[in-house]
Design an enzyme around this catalytic site. Structure first.
Site, PDB file in Angstrom:
ATOM      1  N   GLU A  56       0.858  -1.190   0.000  1.00 24.97           N
ATOM      2  CA  GLU A  56       0.000   0.000   0.000  1.00 24.97           C
ATOM      3  C   GLU A  56       0.900   1.247   0.000  1.00 24.97           C
ATOM      4  OE1 GLU A  56      -3.504   0.909   0.015  1.00 24.97           O
ATOM      5  OE2 GLU A  56      -2.349   2.763  -0.195  1.00 24.97           O
ATOM      6  N   ASP A  83       5.112   1.539  -3.542  1.00 26.03           N
ATOM      7  CA  ASP A  83       4.361   1.483  -4.799  1.00 26.03           C
ATOM      8  C   ASP A  83       4.400   0.038  -5.314  1.00 26.03           C
ATOM      9  OD1 ASP A  83       3.493   1.590  -7.472  1.00 26.03           O
ATOM     10  OD2 ASP A  83       4.233   3.632  -7.705  1.00 26.03           O
ATOM     11  N   ASP A 106      -8.049   1.853  -7.598  1.00 24.05           N
ATOM     12  CA  ASP A 106      -8.488   3.209  -7.960  1.00 24.05           C
ATOM     13  C   ASP A 106      -8.803   3.268  -9.451  1.00 24.05           C
ATOM     14  OD1 ASP A 106      -8.152   4.321  -5.379  1.00 24.05           O
ATOM     15  OD2 ASP A 106      -5.992   4.452  -5.709  1.00 24.05           O
ATOM     16  N   ASP A 142     -16.275  -2.200  -8.311  1.00 25.29           N
ATOM     17  CA  ASP A 142     -17.670  -1.790  -8.552  1.00 25.29           C
ATOM     18  C   ASP A 142     -17.758  -0.970  -9.837  1.00 25.29           C
ATOM     19  OD1 ASP A 142     -16.139   0.198  -7.108  1.00 25.29           O
ATOM     20  OD2 ASP A 142     -17.952   1.401  -7.138  1.00 25.29           O
ATOM     21  N   PHE A 181     -13.849  -1.374   1.084  1.00 23.84           N
ATOM     22  CA  PHE A 181     -14.552  -0.810  -0.077  1.00 23.84           C
ATOM     23  C   PHE A 181     -15.734  -1.677  -0.472  1.00 23.84           C
ATOM     24  CE2 PHE A 181     -13.236   2.941  -2.558  1.00 23.84           C
ATOM     25  CZ  PHE A 181     -12.432   3.518  -1.593  1.00 23.84           C
ATOM     26  N   GLU A 182     -15.610  -2.989  -0.301  1.00 22.62           N
ATOM     27  CA  GLU A 182     -16.762  -3.833  -0.622  1.00 22.62           C
ATOM     28  C   GLU A 182     -17.921  -3.464   0.300  1.00 22.62           C
ATOM     29  OE1 GLU A 182     -17.422  -7.764   0.600  1.00 22.62           O
ATOM     30  OE2 GLU A 182     -18.628  -8.230  -1.142  1.00 22.62           O
TER      31      GLU A 182
HETATM   32  C1  LIG Z   1      -9.979   2.332  -3.642  1.00 19.88           C
HETATM   33  S1  LIG Z   1      -8.804   1.837  -2.483  1.00 19.88           S
HETATM   34  C2  LIG Z   1      -9.275   0.162  -2.086  1.00 19.88           C
HETATM   35  C3  LIG Z   1      -8.637  -0.322  -0.822  1.00 19.88           C
HETATM   36  C4  LIG Z   1      -8.936  -1.788  -0.463  1.00 19.88           C
HETATM   37  N1  LIG Z   1      -8.408  -2.692  -1.458  1.00 19.88           N
HETATM   38  C5  LIG Z   1     -10.418  -2.012  -0.283  1.00 19.88           C
HETATM   39  O1  LIG Z   1     -11.019  -2.702  -1.137  1.00 19.88           O
HETATM   40  O2  LIG Z   1     -10.968  -1.510   0.708  1.00 19.88           O
HETATM   41  C6  LIG Z   1      -7.373   1.570  -3.514  1.00 19.88           C
HETATM   42  C7  LIG Z   1      -6.100   1.500  -2.700  1.00 19.88           C
HETATM   43  O3  LIG Z   1      -5.017   1.164  -3.546  1.00 19.88           O
HETATM   44  C8  LIG Z   1      -3.893   1.940  -3.170  1.00 19.88           C
HETATM   45  N2  LIG Z   1      -3.010   2.010  -4.344  1.00 19.88           N
HETATM   46  C9  LIG Z   1      -3.304   2.532  -5.559  1.00 19.88           C
HETATM   47  N3  LIG Z   1      -2.249   2.415  -6.388  1.00 19.88           N
HETATM   48  C10 LIG Z   1      -1.257   1.788  -5.670  1.00 19.88           C
HETATM   49  C11 LIG Z   1       0.071   1.411  -5.975  1.00 19.88           C
HETATM   50  N4  LIG Z   1       0.608   1.632  -7.183  1.00 19.88           N
HETATM   51  N5  LIG Z   1       0.797   0.805  -5.009  1.00 19.88           N
HETATM   52  C12 LIG Z   1       0.260   0.580  -3.779  1.00 19.88           C
HETATM   53  N6  LIG Z   1      -0.992   0.942  -3.433  1.00 19.88           N
HETATM   54  C13 LIG Z   1      -1.753   1.528  -4.366  1.00 19.88           C
HETATM   55  C14 LIG Z   1      -4.502   3.285  -2.764  1.00 19.88           C
HETATM   56  O4  LIG Z   1      -3.627   4.041  -1.944  1.00 19.88           O
HETATM   57  C15 LIG Z   1      -5.755   2.830  -2.030  1.00 19.88           C
HETATM   58  O5  LIG Z   1      -5.507   2.590  -0.655  1.00 19.88           O
END
Ligand SMILES: C[S@@+](CC[C@H](N)C(=O)[O-])C[C@H]1O[C@@H](n2cnc3c(N)ncnc32)[C@H](O)[C@@H]1O
Length: 202
Positions: A56, A83, A106, A142, A181-182
């Site tokens: 994360e 990342d 995202d 979603d 998120f779900e």
């Molecule tokens: C919309 S949230 C969903 C979080 C979790 N998977 C959930 O379903 O509750 C997307 C997550 O992915 C992380 N994220 C996006 N791109 C990333 C990357 N390249 N490396 C690590 N984390 C990433 C964001 O910081 C965020 O916490």
């Protein structure tokens, strides 16, 4: 917070030896974009014979998730603040994992931002490389349009074959969701698109 939360600065130079991060050497599953860590907590508790590594890049979220792991003293779950594209591309070794999870990535709605999406053709090349034969790639979202893109990208990659996705089940309580998120999206009454693919023996 150690050993639950780590950064790349805590690790020896790549390639990453994963087993020393955990108390036991056992099969590894990786979650990309862990968010608040609900998947990792539930999976870590219910499947003690598997190690889980969450990746994360939002350190605030990653630390919050790591506190949940620390509270339960989970020996089989760790979070790497980094990342995921760097970790997959430079750190993880071939066939190191039996599972890879991407939940509610995202969507980056704006056209000029879409290249930031984590689930891409390049991501799939790395996914196929780090998964063992028979390993599973799970992706939920979603966002119907993103789901379609994911499905098309995987269909174009000969190293994966589709499996039937898990069906939706009623949650027994507020923590009984696959991810935060779900929970959020289901409470809004939105449909969830789920997919599972197997890494072929190639
Ligand atoms: C919309 S949230 C969903 C979080 C979790 N998977 C959930 O379903 O509750 C997307 C997550 O992915 C992380 N994220 C996006 N791109 C990333 C990357 N390249 N490396 C690590 N984390 C990433 C964001 O910081 C965020 O916490």
């Amino acid at each position: 917070m150690r050993p639950w939360f780590l950064t790349l600065g805590d690790l020896p130079p790549a390639p990453l030896k994963v087993s020393p991060l955990f108390e036991r050497d056992q099969p590894l599953e990786i979650e990309v974009g862990t968010g608040r860590g609900l998947f990792l907590v539930n999976a870590g508790v219910t499947r003690p014979d598997t190690n889980f590594l969450g990746i994360e890049y939002d350190f605030k979220e990653a630390r919050r998730a790591a506190r949940r792991l620390q509270k339960r003293a989970l020996p089989n779950v760790r979070i790497l603040g980094a990342d995921a594209r760097v970790v997959l591309g430079k750190y993880l070794t071939d066939a190191c994992a039996v599972g890879l999870h991407v939940y509610f990535p995202d969507p980056w709605w704006k056209r000029r931002h879409k290249k930031r999406r984590i689930f891409s053709a390049e991501f799939l090349v790395e996914a196929a490389r780090i998964l063992k034969s028979g390993g599973l790639l799970n992706a939920w979202t979603d966002v119907e349009e993103y789901f379609q893109v994911m499905t098309e990208l995987v269909a174009a990659n000969p190293r994966f074959e589709p499996l039937p996705p898990p069906s939706e089940r009623a949650a027994a309580h507020d923590m009984d969701y696959h991810t935060s998120f779900e929970r959020k999206k289901r409470k809004l009454g939105l449909p969830i698109y789920r997919a599972c693919w197997r890494r072929k023996n190639w």
